[in-house]
Design a protein around this motif. Sequence first.
Motif, mmCIF file in Angstrom:
data_model
loop_
_atom_site.group_PDB
_atom_site.id
_atom_site.type_symbol
_atom_site.label_atom_id
_atom_site.label_comp_id
_atom_site.label_asym_id
_atom_site.label_seq_id
_atom_site.Cartn_x
_atom_site.Cartn_y
_atom_site.Cartn_z
ATOM 1 N N ALA A 87 0.943 -1.110 -0.050
ATOM 2 C CA ALA A 87 0.132 0.054 -0.181
ATOM 3 C C ALA A 87 0.896 1.199 0.038
ATOM 4 N N LEU A 88 2.386 1.428 0.045
ATOM 5 C CA LEU A 88 2.812 2.354 0.150
ATOM 6 C C LEU A 88 2.948 3.169 -1.293
ATOM 7 N N PRO A 89 3.040 4.417 -1.056
ATOM 8 C CA PRO A 89 3.560 5.051 -2.532
ATOM 9 C C PRO A 89 4.624 4.696 -3.220
ATOM 10 N N ARG A 90 4.526 4.709 -4.510
ATOM 11 C CA ARG A 90 5.876 4.292 -5.245
ATOM 12 C C ARG A 90 5.760 5.270 -6.502
ATOM 13 N N ARG A 91 7.313 5.451 -6.795
ATOM 14 C CA ARG A 91 7.812 6.339 -7.940
ATOM 15 C C ARG A 91 7.342 5.733 -9.038
ATOM 16 N N ALA A 92 7.506 6.315 -10.016
ATOM 17 C CA ALA A 92 7.358 5.820 -11.309
ATOM 18 C C ALA A 92 8.044 4.597 -11.787
ATOM 19 N N GLU A 97 8.539 5.359 -2.620
ATOM 20 C CA GLU A 97 8.909 6.646 -2.296
ATOM 21 C C GLU A 97 9.734 6.675 -0.760
ATOM 22 N N ARG A 98 10.643 7.363 -0.791
ATOM 23 C CA ARG A 98 11.720 7.467 0.015
ATOM 24 C C ARG A 98 10.974 7.994 1.702
ATOM 25 N N ALA A 99 10.378 8.761 1.634
ATOM 26 C CA ALA A 99 9.626 9.089 2.967
ATOM 27 C C ALA A 99 8.798 7.816 3.508
ATOM 28 N N ALA A 100 8.043 7.251 2.632
ATOM 29 C CA ALA A 100 7.416 5.975 2.967
ATOM 30 C C ALA A 100 8.298 4.906 3.593
ATOM 31 N N ALA A 101 9.578 4.861 2.761
ATOM 32 C CA ALA A 101 10.363 3.695 3.061
ATOM 33 C C ALA A 101 10.950 3.989 4.239
ATOM 34 N N ASP A 102 11.293 5.373 4.745
ATOM 35 C CA ASP A 102 12.036 5.693 5.928
ATOM 36 C C ASP A 102 11.078 5.421 6.900
ATOM 37 N N GLU A 103 9.696 5.604 6.750
ATOM 38 C CA GLU A 103 9.037 5.237 7.863
ATOM 39 C C GLU A 103 8.824 3.796 8.151
ATOM 40 N N VAL A 104 8.789 3.101 7.001
ATOM 41 C CA VAL A 104 8.947 1.502 7.234
ATOM 42 C C VAL A 104 10.018 1.275 8.284
ATOM 43 N N PHE A 105 11.212 1.857 7.545
ATOM 44 C CA PHE A 105 12.596 1.559 8.365
ATOM 45 C C PHE A 105 12.603 1.848 9.741
ATOM 46 N N ALA A 106 11.938 3.023 10.233
ATOM 47 C CA ALA A 106 12.044 3.431 11.544
ATOM 48 C C ALA A 106 11.236 2.298 12.384
ATOM 49 N N GLN A 107 10.102 2.128 11.861
ATOM 50 C CA GLN A 107 9.324 1.100 12.593
ATOM 51 C C GLN A 107 10.233 -0.431 12.931
ATOM 52 N N ALA A 128 14.070 -3.564 5.075
ATOM 53 C CA ALA A 128 13.704 -2.254 5.414
ATOM 54 C C ALA A 128 14.806 -1.319 4.822
ATOM 55 N N TYR A 129 16.081 -2.029 5.068
ATOM 56 C CA TYR A 129 17.489 -1.208 4.566
ATOM 57 C C TYR A 129 17.104 -0.983 3.229
ATOM 58 N N ASP A 130 16.741 -2.125 2.558
ATOM 59 C CA ASP A 130 16.875 -2.364 0.861
ATOM 60 C C ASP A 130 15.761 -1.327 0.436
ATOM 61 N N TYR A 131 14.642 -1.353 1.147
ATOM 62 C CA TYR A 131 13.440 -0.471 0.622
ATOM 63 C C TYR A 131 13.902 0.882 0.502
ATOM 64 N N ALA A 132 14.658 1.281 1.774
ATOM 65 C CA ALA A 132 15.129 2.613 2.092
ATOM 66 C C ALA A 132 16.503 2.871 1.270
#
Length: 155
Positions: A87-92, A97-107, A128-132
């Motif tokens: 459900a996270l927003p994605r780039r083209a 998207e970086r902000a969403a990946a950073d949020e997942v990473f923090a959790q 999570a590191y990979d997504y970020a």
Amino acid sequence: MTSEVTKKVALIAALVIALAFYFVLLGQRGIQLISDGRPAAIGLGIGVLILPLLGVWIVTATVRAGLQHQHLARRIHDEGRELDVSALPRRASGRIERAAADEVFAQVKAEWEADPDNWRSSYRLARAYDYAGDRGRARDTMRRAVRLERLERGE
């Protein structure tokens, strides 16, 4: 999904076969150079023989790591502990998207800090590191997850 996996496995197998053929050709060329008998040719031949050995080591290490990561992914999936990023927003490009990946990473990092010696926490942190976008730390953390999971199984 099975068709996708089959295609990926076939592609990897084809690449490994192509590399094996290339390594054999390099080995033959190295032996020919050594057989020449001249010091420069012998030196080059030894250098050329090192390349296939190095290549075999790299291919073996890469395939082994891939199989280990797939094993962990299967266990995480079976336990229902995969990171859900659908459900996270994605780039083209398809990347999260970086902000969403950073949020997942923090959790996930908070989960890991609570239980750093659990392979599941390390696996999730590696993802999570990979997504970020931090591939280096993702690889290091995944290696840690593999080691911890082996310890859990008693290997």
